[in-house]
Scaffold this active site. Sequence first.
Site, PDB file in Angstrom:
ATOM      1  N   PHE A  99       0.357  -1.266  -0.091  1.00 40.40           N
ATOM      2  CA  PHE A  99       0.156   0.216   0.114  1.00 40.40           C
ATOM      3  C   PHE A  99       0.482   1.289  -0.179  1.00 40.40           C
ATOM      4  CE2 PHE A  99      -2.054  -3.371   2.456  1.00 40.40           C
ATOM      5  CZ  PHE A  99      -3.234  -3.961   1.521  1.00 40.40           C
ATOM      6  N   ASP A 120       1.304  -1.093  -5.110  1.00 42.37           N
ATOM      7  CA  ASP A 120      -0.119  -0.338  -4.604  1.00 42.37           C
ATOM      8  C   ASP A 120      -1.005  -0.614  -5.844  1.00 42.37           C
ATOM      9  OD1 ASP A 120      -0.556   2.644  -2.919  1.00 42.37           O
ATOM     10  OD2 ASP A 120      -2.045   1.931  -4.487  1.00 42.37           O
ATOM     11  N   ALA A 167      -3.229  -5.396  -3.337  1.00 39.58           N
ATOM     12  CA  ALA A 167      -2.108  -6.390  -2.147  1.00 39.58           C
ATOM     13  C   ALA A 167      -2.139  -7.325  -1.514  1.00 39.58           C
ATOM     14  CB  ALA A 167      -2.355  -5.235  -0.878  1.00 39.58           C
ATOM     15  N   ASP A 174       0.208  -0.388   5.126  1.00 38.86           N
ATOM     16  CA  ASP A 174      -0.003   0.504   5.405  1.00 38.86           C
ATOM     17  C   ASP A 174      -1.340   0.591   4.670  1.00 38.86           C
ATOM     18  OD1 ASP A 174      -0.366   3.020   7.253  1.00 38.86           O
ATOM     19  OD2 ASP A 174       0.728   4.645   5.197  1.00 38.86           O
ATOM     20  N   CYS A 180      -5.275   3.371  10.180  1.00 41.87           N
ATOM     21  CA  CYS A 180      -5.506   3.792  10.722  1.00 41.87           C
ATOM     22  C   CYS A 180      -7.236   4.579  10.274  1.00 41.87           C
ATOM     23  CB  CYS A 180      -5.536   4.588   9.537  1.00 41.87           C
ATOM     24  SG  CYS A 180      -6.058   4.089   7.797  1.00 41.87           S
TER      25      CYS A 180
HETATM   26  N1  SAH Z   1       1.783   4.299   2.893  1.00 42.72           N
HETATM   27  C1  SAH Z   1       1.469   5.724   2.115  1.00 42.72           C
HETATM   28  C2  SAH Z   1       0.024   5.537   2.103  1.00 42.72           C
HETATM   29  C3  SAH Z   1      -0.808   4.471   2.032  1.00 42.72           C
HETATM   30  S1  SAH Z   1      -2.477   4.798   1.193  1.00 42.72           S
HETATM   31  C4  SAH Z   1       2.228   7.248   2.583  1.00 42.72           C
HETATM   32  O1  SAH Z   1       3.309   6.816   3.365  1.00 42.72           O
HETATM   33  O2  SAH Z   1       2.139   7.610   1.751  1.00 42.72           O
HETATM   34  C5  SAH Z   1      -3.162   3.506   1.075  1.00 42.72           C
HETATM   35  C6  SAH Z   1      -2.933   2.881   0.005  1.00 42.72           C
HETATM   36  O3  SAH Z   1      -3.429   1.901  -1.008  1.00 42.72           O
HETATM   37  C7  SAH Z   1      -3.599   4.148  -1.666  1.00 42.72           C
HETATM   38  O4  SAH Z   1      -2.365   4.537  -1.982  1.00 42.72           O
HETATM   39  C8  SAH Z   1      -4.248   2.635  -1.992  1.00 42.72           C
HETATM   40  O5  SAH Z   1      -4.230   2.777  -4.002  1.00 42.72           O
HETATM   41  C9  SAH Z   1      -3.915   1.543  -2.011  1.00 42.72           C
HETATM   42  N2  SAH Z   1      -4.759   0.363  -2.006  1.00 42.72           N
HETATM   43  C10 SAH Z   1      -6.360   0.685  -1.536  1.00 42.72           C
HETATM   44  N3  SAH Z   1      -6.791  -0.679  -1.542  1.00 42.72           N
HETATM   45  C11 SAH Z   1      -6.056  -1.617  -2.757  1.00 42.72           C
HETATM   46  C12 SAH Z   1      -5.381  -2.917  -2.307  1.00 42.72           C
HETATM   47  N4  SAH Z   1      -6.684  -3.647  -2.282  1.00 42.72           N
HETATM   48  N5  SAH Z   1      -4.299  -3.534  -3.322  1.00 42.72           N
HETATM   49  C13 SAH Z   1      -3.057  -2.087  -3.392  1.00 42.72           C
HETATM   50  N6  SAH Z   1      -3.723  -1.425  -2.361  1.00 42.72           N
HETATM   51  C14 SAH Z   1      -4.485  -0.558  -2.088  1.00 42.72           C
END
Ligand code: SAH
Length: 400
Positions: A232, A254, A284, A304, A344
């Site tokens: 993520f 992501d 993910a 995350d 979060c």
């Molecule tokens: N760790 C990052 C923030 C993460 S926000 C930082 O520090 O900047 C959560 C992210 O999860 C987003 O970019 C979103 O696109 C991604 N996301 C949401 N569901 C997902 C999935 N099933 N598989 C992969 N990525 C996913």
Amino acid sequence: MNTITLKPAKDKSLARRHPWVYANAIEHVDGKPAPGATVVVRARDGRFLARAAYSPQSQIRARVWSFDEAEPVDHAFFKRRVQRAIAHREAMIRDTGATRLIFGEADGLPGLIVDYYVADDASKRGQLVCQFMATGVEAWKEAIVAALVAATGCPNVYERSDVSIRQKEGLEQITGVLAGDPPPETLIANECGVRYHVDVKNGHKTGFYVDQRDNRVLVAQYARERDVLNCFCYTGGFSLAALKGGARRVVSIDSSGEALALAQQNVLANGFDPERAQWLDADAFKTLRRLHDEGERFDLIVLDPPKFAPSREHVDRAARAYKDINLTGFKLLRPGGLLFTYSCSGAIDADLFQKIVAGAAADAKVDARILKRLGAGVDHPLLTAFPEGEYLKGLLLQIA
Ligand code: SAH
């Protein structure tokens, strides 16, 4: 005079300085307060309790501006609150071009978020980004924007009030320029020596996850010569920190192609070798399992994810999702490997999150030790009277 009178015994939470008045605590409303208007909150016996912003459509019917009867809510009030929030941070936060200047209730401005991206050499201009999430701050928007510009000297203010929570307040979602020039296409924030592109207009939240700064620094500290997996990854916050810290290689996952495109630009903007970074545009949950099945192993993993539990009704399903990724995360670690894992979701407290992670470790058949409890940075303070403010929690674990 607009006044809210509380039911008997419903003044206890305000006496503890909790800043919300729920609809079911109210006996009657006198006057005809408009949404966002200032009301005096009184106990049943007439005692003054607080001045607050009225929100007729929300279950949180009023949010406290001040517990001080002598403090009027006017332009000067907002100037003071904004100046105070900035002054408190000045002494604490250095080496960063991305700071949360205002964190809602903790700064005495319920419903307001303001992030500040300081001008760097490439973008040559600073940018303030605001989210107005309650009727009170919405009503005082002009005063708040003027106070922000005056206190920071940054003329550019953009609004990202495209958050669903505004519905509960009877407010439309809006975005746009509030002052100065529109945000540039490439705004670069320099965070602790790493340059990040921030897409203020289309990115998540205000464009960047400012709250993870201290945790990114921690990842950089432990990344040397390690194989890192960042799940993520969004625009590569933790991935870039790991590269900066000397990681051998970083695999990042992501499901957003746009976020990954910016992450790849970030690698180049920092002059890191693109060969050390691999970006997977994929789900993910599935990818973690695939990597495990293929025999991939890592020394340091960051999990995350987005908010799996937007509210209490989603807690059970969210708990299963957190357990799923943490279980596979543990299995992907080499002996002695580190897991940085986060939630979060406000609806999942630190206790429950730890239990979920413990369950995942047990199912993965590993002995996991907590090295550190993690949270948002010092620019996201937690008001003791308002535990609801703690949305981000994390654990740094090491497996035996
Ligand atoms: N760790 C990052 C923030 C993460 S926000 C930082 O520090 O900047 C959560 C992210 O999860 C987003 O970019 C979103 O696109 C991604 N996301 C949401 N569901 C997902 C999935 N099933 N598989 C992969 N990525 C996913």
